[in-house]
Write a protein that holds these residues in place. Structure first.
Motif, PDB file in Angstrom:
ATOM      1  N   LEU A 135       0.969  -1.179  -0.170  1.00 37.02           N
ATOM      2  CA  LEU A 135       0.160   0.070  -0.137  1.00 37.02           C
ATOM      3  C   LEU A 135       0.792   1.101  -0.052  1.00 37.02           C
ATOM      4  CD1 LEU A 135      -2.641  -1.089   2.516  1.00 37.02           C
ATOM      5  CD2 LEU A 135      -2.725  -1.253   0.286  1.00 37.02           C
ATOM      6  N   ASP A 136       0.124   2.177  -0.716  1.00 36.57           N
ATOM      7  CA  ASP A 136       0.792   3.585  -0.519  1.00 36.57           C
ATOM      8  C   ASP A 136       0.725   4.342   0.690  1.00 36.57           C
ATOM      9  OD1 ASP A 136      -1.510   4.486  -0.989  1.00 36.57           O
ATOM     10  OD2 ASP A 136      -1.151   5.133  -3.233  1.00 36.57           O
ATOM     11  N   ARG A 137       0.781   5.661   0.462  1.00 33.63           N
ATOM     12  CA  ARG A 137       0.825   6.443   1.800  1.00 33.63           C
ATOM     13  C   ARG A 137      -0.759   6.873   2.105  1.00 33.63           C
ATOM     14  NH1 ARG A 137       5.507  11.136   0.616  1.00 33.63           N
ATOM     15  NH2 ARG A 137       7.280   9.467   0.838  1.00 33.63           N
ATOM     16  N   GLU A 138      -1.522   6.724   0.859  1.00 33.86           N
ATOM     17  CA  GLU A 138      -2.993   6.765   1.027  1.00 33.86           C
ATOM     18  C   GLU A 138      -3.853   5.571   1.523  1.00 33.86           C
ATOM     19  OE1 GLU A 138      -1.361   8.427  -1.618  1.00 33.86           O
ATOM     20  OE2 GLU A 138      -1.129  10.080  -0.019  1.00 33.86           O
ATOM     21  N   GLY A 139      -2.959   4.464   1.498  1.00 29.27           N
ATOM     22  CA  GLY A 139      -3.625   2.983   1.860  1.00 29.27           C
ATOM     23  C   GLY A 139      -3.926   2.378   0.508  1.00 29.27           C
ATOM     24  N   ASN A 140      -3.587   2.916  -0.445  1.00 31.88           N
ATOM     25  CA  ASN A 140      -3.989   2.152  -1.760  1.00 31.88           C
ATOM     26  C   ASN A 140      -3.159   1.518  -2.476  1.00 31.88           C
ATOM     27  OD1 ASN A 140      -6.552   3.768  -1.759  1.00 31.88           O
ATOM     28  ND2 ASN A 140      -5.210   5.575  -2.558  1.00 31.88           N
ATOM     29  N   PRO A 141      -3.279   0.325  -3.135  1.00 37.88           N
ATOM     30  CA  PRO A 141      -2.277  -0.597  -3.905  1.00 37.88           C
ATOM     31  C   PRO A 141      -1.389   0.515  -4.599  1.00 37.88           C
ATOM     32  CG  PRO A 141      -4.442  -1.677  -3.849  1.00 37.88           C
ATOM     33  CD  PRO A 141      -4.704  -0.059  -3.336  1.00 37.88           C
ATOM     34  N   ASP A 152      13.276   7.502  -4.673  1.00 36.86           N
ATOM     35  CA  ASP A 152      14.213   8.401  -3.946  1.00 36.86           C
ATOM     36  C   ASP A 152      13.991   7.945  -2.183  1.00 36.86           C
ATOM     37  OD1 ASP A 152      11.507   9.193  -2.921  1.00 36.86           O
ATOM     38  OD2 ASP A 152      11.682  11.148  -3.969  1.00 36.86           O
ATOM     39  N   LYS A 153      14.656   8.545  -1.427  1.00 41.17           N
ATOM     40  CA  LYS A 153      14.666   8.222  -0.108  1.00 41.17           C
ATOM     41  C   LYS A 153      13.439   8.374   0.504  1.00 41.17           C
ATOM     42  CE  LYS A 153      19.758   8.964   0.602  1.00 41.17           C
ATOM     43  NZ  LYS A 153      20.751   9.640   1.374  1.00 41.17           N
ATOM     44  N   GLN A 154      12.654   9.101   0.200  1.00 40.11           N
ATOM     45  CA  GLN A 154      11.289   9.203   0.708  1.00 40.11           C
ATOM     46  C   GLN A 154      10.226   8.265   0.316  1.00 40.11           C
ATOM     47  OE1 GLN A 154      13.116  12.142  -0.433  1.00 40.11           O
ATOM     48  NE2 GLN A 154      13.724  12.221   1.505  1.00 40.11           N
ATOM     49  N   GLY A 155      10.717   7.440  -0.651  1.00 42.13           N
ATOM     50  CA  GLY A 155       9.902   6.330  -1.001  1.00 42.13           C
ATOM     51  C   GLY A 155       8.991   6.798  -2.381  1.00 42.13           C
ATOM     52  N   ASN A 156       9.102   7.793  -2.749  1.00 48.37           N
ATOM     53  CA  ASN A 156       8.457   8.195  -4.060  1.00 48.37           C
ATOM     54  C   ASN A 156       9.016   7.532  -5.350  1.00 48.37           C
ATOM     55  OD1 ASN A 156       6.787  10.315  -2.996  1.00 48.37           O
ATOM     56  ND2 ASN A 156       8.604  11.422  -2.698  1.00 48.37           N
ATOM     57  N   ILE A 157       8.493   6.961  -6.210  1.00 53.42           N
ATOM     58  CA  ILE A 157       8.535   5.981  -7.146  1.00 53.42           C
ATOM     59  C   ILE A 157       8.367   6.804  -8.727  1.00 53.42           C
ATOM     60  CG2 ILE A 157       8.139   3.870  -8.288  1.00 53.42           C
ATOM     61  CD1 ILE A 157       7.053   2.927  -5.680  1.00 53.42           C
ATOM     62  N   PHE A 158       9.587   6.574  -9.380  1.00 52.02           N
ATOM     63  CA  PHE A 158       9.420   7.488 -10.768  1.00 52.02           C
ATOM     64  C   PHE A 158       9.735   6.623 -11.783  1.00 52.02           C
ATOM     65  CE2 PHE A 158      10.538  10.448  -7.286  1.00 52.02           C
ATOM     66  CZ  PHE A 158       9.573  11.479  -7.506  1.00 52.02           C
ATOM     67  N   THR A 159       9.295   6.797 -13.041  1.00 56.34           N
ATOM     68  CA  THR A 159       9.868   6.124 -14.189  1.00 56.34           C
ATOM     69  C   THR A 159      11.307   6.642 -14.380  1.00 56.34           C
ATOM     70  OG1 THR A 159       9.187   7.855 -15.626  1.00 56.34           O
ATOM     71  CG2 THR A 159       7.561   5.969 -15.228  1.00 56.34           C
ATOM     72  N   LEU A 165       5.066   7.957 -10.141  1.00 62.50           N
ATOM     73  CA  LEU A 165       4.118   6.697 -10.448  1.00 62.50           C
ATOM     74  C   LEU A 165       3.599   6.374  -9.062  1.00 62.50           C
ATOM     75  CD1 LEU A 165       6.685   4.063 -12.205  1.00 62.50           C
ATOM     76  CD2 LEU A 165       4.439   5.285 -13.112  1.00 62.50           C
ATOM     77  N   GLY A 166       3.982   6.768  -7.809  1.00 64.52           N
ATOM     78  CA  GLY A 166       3.492   6.518  -6.675  1.00 64.52           C
ATOM     79  C   GLY A 166       4.110   6.684  -5.500  1.00 64.52           C
ATOM     80  N   SER A 167       3.858   6.181  -4.188  1.00 56.57           N
ATOM     81  CA  SER A 167       4.960   6.392  -3.183  1.00 56.57           C
ATOM     82  C   SER A 167       4.517   5.148  -2.121  1.00 56.57           C
ATOM     83  CB  SER A 167       4.807   7.625  -2.599  1.00 56.57           C
ATOM     84  OG  SER A 167       3.350   7.862  -2.119  1.00 56.57           O
ATOM     85  N   LEU A 168       5.766   4.716  -1.673  1.00 56.80           N
ATOM     86  CA  LEU A 168       5.616   3.718  -0.566  1.00 56.80           C
ATOM     87  C   LEU A 168       5.137   4.313   0.643  1.00 56.80           C
ATOM     88  CD1 LEU A 168       8.856   1.638  -1.595  1.00 56.80           C
ATOM     89  CD2 LEU A 168       6.362   0.817  -1.833  1.00 56.80           C
ATOM     90  N   GLY A 169       4.181   3.379   1.417  1.00 60.81           N
ATOM     91  CA  GLY A 169       3.590   3.861   2.611  1.00 60.81           C
ATOM     92  C   GLY A 169       4.479   3.214   3.761  1.00 60.81           C
TER      93      GLY A 169
END
Length: 251
Positions: A135-141, A152-159, A165-169
């Protein structure tokens, strides 16, 4: 005489439980993100008898006139100490440097883990080895069109060309000791809060925090204690049989 049997039997049961915990730790020495368990016990009167008659159970008054060496399970607790990191260079491997857990939607609820070795399922969602979607920071897959990503170090995912693309929670709890371990090695609990200061290490995993040398020492000492208790119980049995036979001859 019978008291000795009770003491020895409880000792063998207790050492057997401890040996199971040690064996499980050693089995998971190479499991990413695994947190070692430790078993403790105490005498039965401390657990049960010392509280009889007290309206308020904590703190309780010890019954000084009663003594028992029978062991009873006390607590099985998890060591959440952070372990070392291992670089894997795999695009869907992540490690948390600091407090927190990844959130997994298991289908039966939300569970949490430090194991960040993920894959993509058939629908291109990040998942944890058939246990559920991350799940991401909003609780979504988190859906990814490809595993060729930058994080990046904050868990943000990019192409690779910088498209978001999203962010790891990553979620924290006020007290990790309140978490319960599931049969699949995940943790469940209430009161999860998003960790805003998370540090994510991409293409790394957190190794198991099991100390193999320490667990081997615990295994040997536990086996010796178990064998000693079993041997003493045999001696008790022989003494009782002789006593019964002697009484029979005297009649």
């Amino acid at each position: 005489m019978m008291k000795g049997f009770y003491n020895l039997a409880s000792g063998m049961l207790s050492q057997g439980r401890r040996l199971d915990v040690v064996a499980n730790n050693m089995t998971n020495v190479s499991t990413a993100g695994f947190k070692a368990e430790h078993y403790t016990d105490r005498t039965f009167d401390e657990v049960m008898v010392s509280r009889i008659g007290n309206k308020i159970k904590t703190p309780y008054q010890t019954m000084e006139t009663f003594q028992s060496h029978i062991l009873a399970p006390d607590h099985l607790y998890t060591d959440f100490t952070q372990s070392s990191f291992e670089e894997t260079n795999l695009p869907l491997d992540f490690a948390i440097n600091g407090e927190g857990f990844f959130a997994i939607d298991t289908g039966d609820g939300i569970a949490y883990t430090r194991a960040g070795s993920f894959t993509l399922d058939n629908d291109h969602f990040i998942c944890l080895s058939e246990l559920g979607r991350v799940l991401d920071r909003e609780g979504n897959p988190i859906e990814l069109p490809t595993d060729k990503i930058e994080v990046d170090k904050q868990g943000n995912i990019f192409t690779e060309d910088g498209g978001y693309l999203g962010s790891l929670g990553v979620y924290v709890f006020e007290d990790n000791g309140e978490l319960e371990r599931t049969p699949y090695g995940l943790f469940t609990g209430e009161g999860a809060q998003l960790n805003e200061d998370v540090v994510i290490l991409h293409k790394n995993i957190e190794r198991s925090n099991v100390n193999l040398v320490k667990e081997m020492v615990n295994m040997m000492s536990t086996q010796r204690a178990l064998q000693s208790a079993a041997q003493m119980s045999k001696i008790y049995d022989e003494v009782i049989n002789r006593a019964v036979n002697d009484i029979g001859r005297m009649q």
